[in-house]
Design a protein around this motif. Structure first.
Motif, PDB file in Angstrom:
ATOM      1  N   ASP A  10     -68.788 -80.364-102.450  1.00  0.00           N
ATOM      2  CA  ASP A  10     -68.258 -80.262-101.094  1.00  0.00           C
ATOM      3  C   ASP A  10     -69.309 -79.815-100.086  1.00  0.00           C
ATOM      4  O   ASP A  10     -69.131 -79.996 -98.877  1.00  0.00           O
ATOM      5  N   SER A  11     -70.406 -79.239-100.557  1.00  0.00           N
ATOM      6  CA  SER A  11     -71.477 -78.786 -99.674  1.00  0.00           C
ATOM      7  C   SER A  11     -72.819 -79.250-100.232  1.00  0.00           C
ATOM      8  O   SER A  11     -73.079 -79.111-101.433  1.00  0.00           O
ATOM      9  N   PHE A  12     -73.657 -79.814 -99.373  1.00  0.00           N
ATOM     10  CA  PHE A  12     -74.981 -80.274 -99.822  1.00  0.00           C
ATOM     11  C   PHE A  12     -75.913 -80.365 -98.614  1.00  0.00           C
ATOM     12  O   PHE A  12     -75.489 -80.278 -97.460  1.00  0.00           O
ATOM     13  N   TYR A  13     -77.211 -80.547 -98.903  1.00  0.00           N
ATOM     14  CA  TYR A  13     -78.226 -80.664 -97.867  1.00  0.00           C
ATOM     15  C   TYR A  13     -78.494 -82.135 -97.573  1.00  0.00           C
ATOM     16  O   TYR A  13     -78.572 -82.964 -98.473  1.00  0.00           O
ATOM     17  N   LEU A  14     -78.706 -82.425 -96.266  1.00  0.00           N
ATOM     18  CA  LEU A  14     -78.807 -83.808 -95.812  1.00  0.00           C
ATOM     19  C   LEU A  14     -79.992 -83.973 -94.868  1.00  0.00           C
ATOM     20  O   LEU A  14     -80.204 -83.162 -93.968  1.00  0.00           O
ATOM     21  N   SER A  15     -80.760 -85.039 -95.073  1.00  0.00           N
ATOM     22  CA  SER A  15     -81.775 -85.447 -94.111  1.00  0.00           C
ATOM     23  C   SER A  15     -81.359 -86.800 -93.547  1.00  0.00           C
ATOM     24  O   SER A  15     -81.002 -87.709 -94.292  1.00  0.00           O
ATOM     25  N   LEU A  16     -81.421 -86.936 -92.226  1.00  0.00           N
ATOM     26  CA  LEU A  16     -80.789 -88.055 -91.548  1.00  0.00           C
ATOM     27  C   LEU A  16     -81.780 -88.759 -90.625  1.00  0.00           C
ATOM     28  O   LEU A  16     -82.531 -88.112 -89.884  1.00  0.00           O
ATOM     29  N   ALA A  17     -81.775 -90.095 -90.657  1.00  0.00           N
ATOM     30  CA  ALA A  17     -82.552 -90.902 -89.719  1.00  0.00           C
ATOM     31  C   ALA A  17     -81.624 -91.950 -89.112  1.00  0.00           C
ATOM     32  O   ALA A  17     -80.863 -92.606 -89.839  1.00  0.00           O
ATOM     33  N   LEU A  18     -81.686 -92.100 -87.780  1.00  0.00           N
ATOM     34  CA  LEU A  18     -80.761 -92.980 -87.074  1.00  0.00           C
ATOM     35  C   LEU A  18     -81.507 -93.990 -86.218  1.00  0.00           C
ATOM     36  O   LEU A  18     -82.638 -93.747 -85.774  1.00  0.00           O
ATOM     37  N   LEU A  19     -80.834 -95.122 -85.953  1.00  0.00           N
ATOM     38  CA  LEU A  19     -81.333 -96.132 -85.032  1.00  0.00           C
ATOM     39  C   LEU A  19     -80.381 -96.249 -83.849  1.00  0.00           C
ATOM     40  O   LEU A  19     -79.165 -96.363 -84.031  1.00  0.00           O
ATOM     41  N   LEU A  20     -80.930 -96.202 -82.623  1.00  0.00           N
ATOM     42  CA  LEU A  20     -80.159 -96.391 -81.397  1.00  0.00           C
ATOM     43  C   LEU A  20     -80.844 -97.452 -80.539  1.00  0.00           C
ATOM     44  O   LEU A  20     -82.062 -97.634 -80.631  1.00  0.00           O
ATOM     45  N   PRO A  21     -80.089 -98.164 -79.693  1.00  0.00           N
ATOM     46  CA  PRO A  21     -80.730 -99.138 -78.800  1.00  0.00           C
ATOM     47  C   PRO A  21     -81.777 -98.457 -77.920  1.00  0.00           C
ATOM     48  O   PRO A  21     -81.598 -97.287 -77.536  1.00  0.00           O
ATOM     49  N   PRO A  22     -82.876 -99.152 -77.585  1.00  0.00           N
ATOM     50  CA  PRO A  22     -83.896 -98.533 -76.723  1.00  0.00           C
ATOM     51  C   PRO A  22     -83.322 -97.970 -75.432  1.00  0.00           C
ATOM     52  O   PRO A  22     -83.747 -96.912 -74.971  1.00  0.00           O
ATOM     53  N   GLY A  23     -82.334 -98.652 -74.867  1.00  0.00           N
ATOM     54  CA  GLY A  23     -81.734 -98.181 -73.626  1.00  0.00           C
ATOM     55  C   GLY A  23     -80.916 -96.920 -73.784  1.00  0.00           C
ATOM     56  O   GLY A  23     -80.545 -96.286 -72.791  1.00  0.00           O
ATOM     57  N   GLU A  24     -80.599 -96.536 -75.027  1.00  0.00           N
ATOM     58  CA  GLU A  24     -79.813 -95.330 -75.289  1.00  0.00           C
ATOM     59  C   GLU A  24     -80.620 -94.291 -76.052  1.00  0.00           C
ATOM     60  O   GLU A  24     -80.084 -93.269 -76.484  1.00  0.00           O
ATOM     61  N   PHE A  25     -81.934 -94.554 -76.223  1.00  0.00           N
ATOM     62  CA  PHE A  25     -82.735 -93.686 -77.078  1.00  0.00           C
ATOM     63  C   PHE A  25     -82.805 -92.254 -76.556  1.00  0.00           C
ATOM     64  O   PHE A  25     -82.884 -91.298 -77.333  1.00  0.00           O
ATOM     65  N   GLU A  26     -82.766 -92.087 -75.231  1.00  0.00           N
ATOM     66  CA  GLU A  26     -82.805 -90.736 -74.676  1.00  0.00           C
ATOM     67  C   GLU A  26     -81.586 -89.920 -75.109  1.00  0.00           C
ATOM     68  O   GLU A  26     -81.618 -88.689 -75.088  1.00  0.00           O
TER      69      GLU A  26
END
Length: 379
Positions: free
Chosen positions: A119-135
Motif C-alpha cells: 500500500d506504500s512505496f517509493y516512486l520516481s516519475l517522468a511526464l510528457l506535456l505539450p510544449p505549449g503547456e510545459f510551463e
C-alpha cells in the motif's frame, strides 16, 4: 532529476504520456523489466458511494477497467469506467495538466494492482506535456506530490512517496535519445521536431543543441474527426477513428460498413462518409501544413526533421511534402521492443519509451551515487 528524498530509492519508475486518445505509460519495478500499459483518456467526477458500488467485483476485471481515485472529497472515475459507467468523454479542451493528477493516480493504482505492490512505496516519475503547456509542470509537481502522499482507490488508501520527478515537452524523450545516438553532431545541426498526435500538433526547434520552448496548436487528429462528423450524422468518434485508420490513404466501402445504420440506404450512407473523410482530410492537411510552415525555420536553414506521433503515420505522405528537401527521421529512429508492443501501440509508444530509457538511466545513476556516498561515510 528533481529528487525529493536523497536517501530513498524508488521501487517504481514510471513514465507517462497523457495523449488525447489515451494515457500511455512505461513502468519498471525495481529489479524487473520495463512493461507498457494504456488507459482510456476519460476522467469524470462521481460520488464515492457510486464508485464503490460499480467496482464491488474487482476480481472479475482488469484494474485499468475499474479505476477510480479520490483526494480529500474529490473523487473521479478514470478510463474505461469513466466512459462506460458515467458516459464521460475524452475532454480534449482542458489543458492536459488539469487532468494529469487524476490520470497519474489512476496509473499508479493500476500498477500497484498488476504488480501486487504494498500500500506504500517509493516512486520516481517522468511526464510528457505539450510544449505549449510545459510551463504548467512547475504547478503540477507539488500537486502530484501532495495527492500521491495519500489517495483513495477501489482497494483502499494508497501512498506513493514521490522521490523523483521530471517533466519534458512532448517529443522530449525522442529528442533525448536522438541526442545520445547523434553525439557531438547535434551541436552542429538545426533540427525540427514535429509531433502530430490525437489532440495537438507541436513543433520544437533545436539549434546547435539548444532546444526552444516550442509551439503547440489544436491540430491533432481530433480536428479531422470533428470535420467528418460535421459533414455526416449519427457517427461516434471512436468507431469513426478506427475506420479512418484502417482505411488509410485509400478509403473503400468495406472500411466503413460498421458505421452505417440501415441495409436499404447503406450504400448511399457509406459513399457520403467516404466523401466526408476525403474532403475533411484535405481541409485538415491544408490547415496543419500551413501552421507547420509558419512554425518551422526556412528550408535552407533546416538540416533535419524528426516527425513523430500516432497521427504522423496516418499523414505520412502529406507530411513528406512539407519537407521536400529536408532529410526526415521518422520517430527519431526509436525502436519499440517487441515485449512492449502487446497492445499494438507501435510508434505511439516511441516518445514515452525513449523518455523512460533516459529517466531510468538517471534513477540508476542516482542510486549508484547514493551507494557510493553511503560506503564513503561508513568507511
Amino acid at each position: 532529476m528533481g529528487r525529493l528524498n536523497k536517501d530513498a530509492y524508488p521501487e517504481v519508475t514510471l513514465t507517462l504520456d497523457f495523449g488525447g486518445s489515451g494515457t500511455k505509460g512505461i513502468v519498471q519495478i525495481k529489479g524487473g523489466k520495463p512493461a507498457a500499459f494504456w488507459m482510456e483518456p476519460a476522467v469524470i467526477e462521481a460520488p464515492r458511494a457510486s464508485l464503490t458500488f460499480h467496482t464491488r467485483n474487482l476480481g472479475n476485471a482488469y484494474p485499468e477497467n475499474t479505476t477510480w481515485v479520490g483526494v480529500g472529497e474529490d473523487y473521479r472515475a478514470v478510463g474505461y469506467l469513466a466512459r462506460t459507467t458515467y458516459s464521460a468523454t475524452p475532454r480534449l479542451k482542458p489543458r492536459k495538466y488539469e487532468l494529469a493528477v487524476y490520470k497519474t493516480l489512476a496509473a499508479v493504482w493500476v500498477i500497484k494492482q498488476k504488480f501486487k505492490l504494498p500500500d506504500s512505496f517509493y516512486l520516481s516519475l517522468a511526464l510528457l506535456l505539450p510544449p505549449g503547456e510545459f510551463e504548467d509542470s512547475a504547478l503540477l509537481k507539488p500537486m502530484l506530490k501532495d495527492a500521491l502522499a495519500e489517495f483513495d482507490t477501489p482497494t483502499g488508501i494508497a501512498i506513493a512517496n514521490l522521490v523523483g520527478y521530471e517533466c519534458f515537452p512532448e517529443g522530449g524523450g525522442i529528442y533525448a535519445m536522438y541526442c545520445k545516438n547523434t553525439g557531438e553532431a547535434i551541436k552542429r545541426k538545426v533540427l525540427a521536431l514535429v509531433m502530430v498526435g490525437y489532440r495537438n500538433a507541436s513543433v520544437l526547434i533545436s539549434r546547435r543543441g539548444i532546444l526552444d520552448r516550442g509551439k503547440t496548436a489544436n491540430l491533432g487528429m481530433a480536428r479531422m474527426v470533428d470535420l467528418v462528423i460535421e459533414r455526416t450524422s449519427g457517427l461516434e468518434s471512436e468507431q469513426l477513428i478506427r475506420a479512418m485508420i484502417a482505411a488509410g490513404d485509400d478509403p473503400k466501402p468495406q472500411h466503413f460498413h460498421n458505421l452505417s445504420s440501415g441495409s436499404d440506404i447503406r450504400s448511399g450512407e457509406i459513399e457520403k462518409i467516404i466523401s466526408a473523410v476525403c474532403d475533411s482530410r484535405t481541409e485538415y492537411v491544408i490547415a496543419l501544413s500551413n501552421w507547420l510552415k509558419e512554425s518551422l525555420p526556412p528550408r535552407n536553414e533546416l538540416d533535419e526533421a524528426i516527425i513523430c506521433g500516432g497521427t504522423a503515420d496516418y499523414l505520412r505522405q502529406e507530411l513528406d511534402t512539407v519537407f521536400p528537401a529536408t532529410p526526415i527521421i521518422w520517430h527519431g529512429g526509436v525502436e519499440i521492443p517487441p515485449t512492449l508492443n502487446e497492445q499494438s501501440l507501435g510508434n505511439r509508444l516511441a516518445d514515452v519509451w525513449a523518455l523512460s530509457v533516459y529517466h531510468g538511466a538517471k534513477v540508476r545513476m542516482s542510486a549508484r551515487f547514493q551507494e557510493t556516498e553511503a560506503i564513503a561515510s561508513n568507511g
